[in-house]
Design a protein around this motif. Structure first.
Motif, PDB file in Angstrom:
ATOM      1  N   UNK A 175      10.454  26.096  63.406  1.00  0.00           N
ATOM      2  CA  UNK A 175      10.899  25.301  62.262  1.00  0.00           C
ATOM      3  C   UNK A 175       9.835  25.270  61.163  1.00  0.00           C
ATOM      4  N   UNK A 176       8.601  24.937  61.548  1.00  0.00           N
ATOM      5  CA  UNK A 176       7.532  24.758  60.553  1.00  0.00           C
ATOM      6  C   UNK A 176       7.059  26.064  59.923  1.00  0.00           C
ATOM      7  N   UNK A 177       6.896  27.098  60.725  1.00  0.00           N
ATOM      8  CA  UNK A 177       6.276  28.326  60.237  1.00  0.00           C
ATOM      9  C   UNK A 177       7.263  29.363  59.705  1.00  0.00           C
ATOM     10  N   UNK A 178       8.555  29.186  60.037  1.00  0.00           N
ATOM     11  CA  UNK A 178       9.552  30.152  59.543  1.00  0.00           C
ATOM     12  C   UNK A 178      10.636  29.449  58.725  1.00  0.00           C
ATOM     13  N   UNK A 179      11.396  28.583  59.360  1.00  0.00           N
ATOM     14  CA  UNK A 179      12.594  28.031  58.713  1.00  0.00           C
ATOM     15  C   UNK A 179      12.291  27.109  57.535  1.00  0.00           C
ATOM     16  N   UNK A 180      11.263  26.269  57.648  1.00  0.00           N
ATOM     17  CA  UNK A 180      10.943  25.330  56.572  1.00  0.00           C
ATOM     18  C   UNK A 180       9.672  25.728  55.819  1.00  0.00           C
ATOM     19  N   UNK A 181       9.202  26.934  56.029  1.00  0.00           N
ATOM     20  CA  UNK A 181       8.007  27.422  55.351  1.00  0.00           C
ATOM     21  C   UNK A 181       8.398  27.909  53.951  1.00  0.00           C
ATOM     22  N   UNK A 182       7.786  27.338  52.909  1.00  0.00           N
ATOM     23  CA  UNK A 182       8.121  27.756  51.538  1.00  0.00           C
ATOM     24  C   UNK A 182       7.971  29.265  51.313  1.00  0.00           C
TER      25      UNK A 182
ATOM     26  N   UNK B 230       8.921  31.652  53.138  1.00  0.00           N
ATOM     27  CA  UNK B 230      10.116  32.388  53.550  1.00  0.00           C
ATOM     28  C   UNK B 230      11.417  31.755  53.050  1.00  0.00           C
ATOM     29  N   UNK B 231      11.314  30.713  52.237  1.00  0.00           N
ATOM     30  CA  UNK B 231      12.497  29.959  51.795  1.00  0.00           C
ATOM     31  C   UNK B 231      13.584  30.849  51.191  1.00  0.00           C
ATOM     32  N   UNK B 232      13.215  31.703  50.240  1.00  0.00           N
ATOM     33  CA  UNK B 232      14.216  32.555  49.585  1.00  0.00           C
ATOM     34  C   UNK B 232      14.836  33.547  50.566  1.00  0.00           C
TER      35      UNK B 232
ATOM     36  N   UNK C 125      15.099  42.191  63.933  1.00  0.00           N
ATOM     37  CA  UNK C 125      14.321  43.086  63.064  1.00  0.00           C
ATOM     38  C   UNK C 125      13.608  42.347  61.929  1.00  0.00           C
ATOM     39  N   UNK C 126      14.215  41.274  61.398  1.00  0.00           N
ATOM     40  CA  UNK C 126      13.550  40.489  60.358  1.00  0.00           C
ATOM     41  C   UNK C 126      12.256  39.903  60.914  1.00  0.00           C
ATOM     42  N   UNK C 127      12.321  39.363  62.131  1.00  0.00           N
ATOM     43  CA  UNK C 127      11.110  38.830  62.767  1.00  0.00           C
ATOM     44  C   UNK C 127      10.056  39.925  62.917  1.00  0.00           C
TER      45      UNK C 127
ATOM     46  N   UNK D  12       6.232  39.735  61.280  1.00  0.00           N
ATOM     47  CA  UNK D  12       5.316  39.253  62.319  1.00  0.00           C
ATOM     48  C   UNK D  12       3.877  39.127  61.808  1.00  0.00           C
ATOM     49  N   UNK D  13       3.468  40.028  60.931  1.00  0.00           N
ATOM     50  CA  UNK D  13       2.111  39.986  60.374  1.00  0.00           C
ATOM     51  C   UNK D  13       1.940  38.834  59.374  1.00  0.00           C
ATOM     52  N   UNK D  14       3.042  38.322  58.850  1.00  0.00           N
ATOM     53  CA  UNK D  14       2.970  37.274  57.838  1.00  0.00           C
ATOM     54  C   UNK D  14       3.000  35.855  58.419  1.00  0.00           C
TER      55      UNK D  14
END
Length: 107
Positions: free
Chosen positions: A55-62, A64-66, A95-97, A101-103
């Protein structure tokens, strides 16, 4: 294809194993995610992190927001109103993950 000449070579293959062409193995790996949906727990397990981390590092991370919003528009990521669960189309989100992964912030 490589050829090696070995006389008197004997290979034992156990009953619970099969030999298949590499192209078939690649197809099976690619098809593993087809038609599957993940929840947050599945994504967390795949990345070996907690649900909260997803949640914190992917879904609600600004950062990756767009991208997450675009994946929602494409139906790859599904989030209903309120407390309804997140769902992810595995064949597209996996595949998106991999591509991001480096980001991710792993600390």
């Amino acid at each position: 294809m490589s050829k090696v000449s070995l006389s008197n070579l004997e290979i034992s293959i156990s009953d619970n194993m099969v030999v298949i062409p590499k192209t078939e193995l690649d197809r099976l790996w690619n098809d593993e995610l087809v038609g599957r949906m993940w929840g947050i727990a599945d994504v967390a397990k795949r990345l070996s992190v907690s649900d909260k981390w997803v949640r914190n590092e992917i879904l609600y991370n600004p950062r990756f927001k767009l991208e997450i919003e675009n994946l929602k528009l494409q139906g790859v990521v599904i989030k209903g109103p309120g407390t309804s669960p997140w769902r992810f189309q595995a064949s597209k989100f996996g595949p998106w993950l991999d591509n991001h992964i480096q980001n991710f912030k792993w600390s």
